[in-house]
Design a protein around this motif. Sequence first.
Motif, PDB file in Angstrom:
ATOM      1  N   ASN A 148      24.307  19.264  22.317  1.00 54.30           N
ATOM      2  CA  ASN A 148      25.314  19.596  21.232  1.00 54.30           C
ATOM      3  C   ASN A 148      26.774  19.315  21.648  1.00 54.30           C
ATOM      4  O   ASN A 148      27.527  18.957  21.020  1.00 54.30           O
ATOM      5  CB  ASN A 148      25.031  21.059  20.940  1.00 54.30           C
ATOM      6  N   SER A 249      31.631  16.726  21.462  1.00 54.34           N
ATOM      7  CA  SER A 249      30.824  17.647  20.804  1.00 54.34           C
ATOM      8  C   SER A 249      30.444  16.772  19.430  1.00 54.34           C
ATOM      9  O   SER A 249      31.283  15.960  19.044  1.00 54.34           O
ATOM     10  CB  SER A 249      31.582  19.045  20.622  1.00 54.34           C
ATOM     11  N   ARG A 250      29.445  17.305  18.926  1.00 54.26           N
ATOM     12  CA  ARG A 250      28.967  16.726  17.356  1.00 54.26           C
ATOM     13  C   ARG A 250      29.739  17.625  16.244  1.00 54.26           C
ATOM     14  O   ARG A 250      30.171  18.688  16.434  1.00 54.26           O
ATOM     15  CB  ARG A 250      27.507  16.870  17.326  1.00 54.26           C
TER      16      ARG A 250
END
Length: 423
Positions: A148, A249-250
């Motif tokens: 993540n 980060s996504r």
Amino acid sequence: MAVLRIGIAGLGTVGGGLLKLAFGRGPLAAAVRVTGVSARTKGRARDVDISAIAWFDDPVALAKSPEIDVFVELMGGSEGTARKAVEAALAAGKHVVTANKALLAEHGAALAKLAAQNGAEIRYEAAVAGGIPVIKALREGLAANHINAVSGVLNGTCNYILTEMDVSGRGFAAVLADAQRLGYAEADPTLDVSGADAGHKLAILSAIAIGGAPNFAAMRLEGIQAIEPIDLESAKFLGRRVKLLAKTSRQGDQVVQSVRPTLLAQDHPIARVNGPLNAVVIDADPVGRLSLVGAGAGAGPTASAVAGDLIDLSHEDSRPVFSGPGQSQTLQAAKGGLLASSKFYVRLRVPDRAGTIAKITDTLAKHLVSIESFLQKPPEDAARVPIVLTTQPMAEHDLLEALGELSRLDVLVEAPVLMPLED
């Protein structure tokens, strides 16, 4: 296990450390044979006798030599000889082991494609965080996980400077001068203090953790030059510490990559990492949060990482250069690298005149900026009063709009300093 014939280009701190391991009694000595070397100066005194090893004035010629199986590039730089030599080695089907984060961050997609076309491997554990095995952790130990976010302190120079500023109360320039004297900072420290060095490393971590190839050009970079003792004092008051945080980060099908000073909660694992050390925190499913801390540079740690890659290659271990079938496609970056939601720290300097505070609060309210804390510091002089505030969670774009209006209203005597808060 095959004994690899290796050629080493670059015999400085890391190259010298690697030679010691290659001619020692450990596992690397059993895995490799040094058959060629190249460096700027042939006659320089070295800890290891290289007189019996073939010398190459031109690293590109070494890279193409039929007498090597693996080209070890320890010269550095994203262009010039380093790039030409690596490309030559890959075109000749030679494996490449490198510590060159700039080269991979800026040309990783093209190099990955060239390696695939010629059946060659590229290994680069030493390019990120020195002796911390974060590349192996992401590519091997966490291969079954969905990553993540990856964040960390990836530049020991900046971490040393911020630590010393925090402890001593001195300003950036004075501490930087000490760091240069002690060898923690280069004579020209721009690459470090601007965030670019950490950005090169983060681009590589992003490619491995999230997929694709590095996209350094799309990264948001902010250095530590604007950080002052007042910011570190205010952070302590808020129960936080300032670190130059590199984070990927996504955000939906895109990735947010940034290197920027950040106020971390004091119990955050990175907040407790001081001096020239590096640290990486990985948030993944299903494993959860992992923290890795260690030396990010130096002959021993970095040479250890290079040696580990060579030993893997001697066991004929094969891996994608980055991750998965899209490794030659650059990561799609979120526009502007702005945070969709975060608390923020803002430091303003305003003139000492009636009505200024009212203009600030009215403007912030107009842009729906909800203030969590507001502190007016004692005047520094007749023209400058520091104000420190923190916000409730909000979109960074909206906060920037509010600060832009404040600038147009002529209530600021200098550009504001803005940092996200992270728990």
